[in-house]
Motif scaffolding. Sequence first.
Motif, PDB file in Angstrom:
ATOM      1  N   ASP A  81       0.836  -1.201   0.000  1.00 30.25           N
ATOM      2  CA  ASP A  81       0.000   0.000   0.000  1.00 30.25           C
ATOM      3  C   ASP A  81       0.872   1.252   0.000  1.00 30.25           C
ATOM      4  OD1 ASP A  81      -2.177   1.708   0.154  1.00 30.25           O
ATOM      5  OD2 ASP A  81      -2.856   0.991   2.120  1.00 30.25           O
ATOM      6  N   ASN A  84       2.460   2.082  -3.229  1.00 32.08           N
ATOM      7  CA  ASN A  84       1.469   2.355  -4.288  1.00 32.08           C
ATOM      8  C   ASN A  84       1.232   1.169  -5.213  1.00 32.08           C
ATOM      9  OD1 ASN A  84       0.927   5.077  -3.449  1.00 32.08           O
ATOM     10  ND2 ASN A  84       2.937   5.597  -4.281  1.00 32.08           N
ATOM     11  N   LYS A 116     -10.373   4.400  -2.835  1.00 30.98           N
ATOM     12  CA  LYS A 116      -9.381   5.123  -3.642  1.00 30.98           C
ATOM     13  C   LYS A 116      -9.418   4.690  -5.103  1.00 30.98           C
ATOM     14  CE  LYS A 116      -5.824   5.923  -0.133  1.00 30.98           C
ATOM     15  NZ  LYS A 116      -4.456   5.546   0.265  1.00 30.98           N
ATOM     16  N   SER A 117      -9.678   3.417  -5.330  1.00 31.08           N
ATOM     17  CA  SER A 117      -9.706   2.911  -6.708  1.00 31.08           C
ATOM     18  C   SER A 117     -11.122   2.938  -7.297  1.00 31.08           C
ATOM     19  CB  SER A 117      -9.115   1.498  -6.773  1.00 31.08           C
ATOM     20  OG  SER A 117      -9.868   0.607  -5.975  1.00 31.08           O
ATOM     21  N   GLU A 118     -12.013   3.655  -6.610  1.00 26.10           N
ATOM     22  CA  GLU A 118     -13.394   3.866  -7.060  1.00 26.10           C
ATOM     23  C   GLU A 118     -14.172   2.569  -7.248  1.00 26.10           C
ATOM     24  OE1 GLU A 118     -13.616   6.710 -10.250  1.00 26.10           O
ATOM     25  OE2 GLU A 118     -12.283   8.105  -9.205  1.00 26.10           O
TER      26      GLU A 118
END
Length: 170
Positions: A81, A84, A116-118
């Motif tokens: 994490d 990234n 965060k990654s929708e």
Amino acid sequence: MNETTFETINELIAAKQFEEAKELLGQSISSDEKDVEALKLLGLCNVNLGLFKEGQSNFETVVKYKNEDATSWFYLANCYDNLNDARRAKAAYLQVINLRENYLDAYKNLGVLYLKSEEHNKAFEIAQKALTLSDEDYLFYFLAGTSLLAAKKFEESINYFEQAIKFNPK
């Protein structure tokens, strides 16, 4: 590593003296990569020092030999994490949950990654699953509400935000 050195390293880690613990580990660690207990301690030092690439290497080796170690998977996910690598972080957090269903911090971190990654539906599902394990943690209500809000399900999100406020008015 002898028991006295192991105790000293654990005391240093408990005192948050990670540099000193890492130095002592470097002097004592065997060249045998199967010394998973020493590698776990080294990985813990590296994570706490913000050395996530080194921590990743340590914890990848640990889980290679001790695949059922949920805590090591959690720290590995944390390293991914922070580097990234969301794809590998998600997979590692799922492994944590698979090994230890009640590892609530894995649900929290995984839910945030999904947001965060929708991937709003997945974030909501993770929050819902976590709420079945701990229905008094405001963060899971907030996570569920946020995922619904992001998915433009405004009316549905209100109840979750109200519950979050109930458990944490601040």
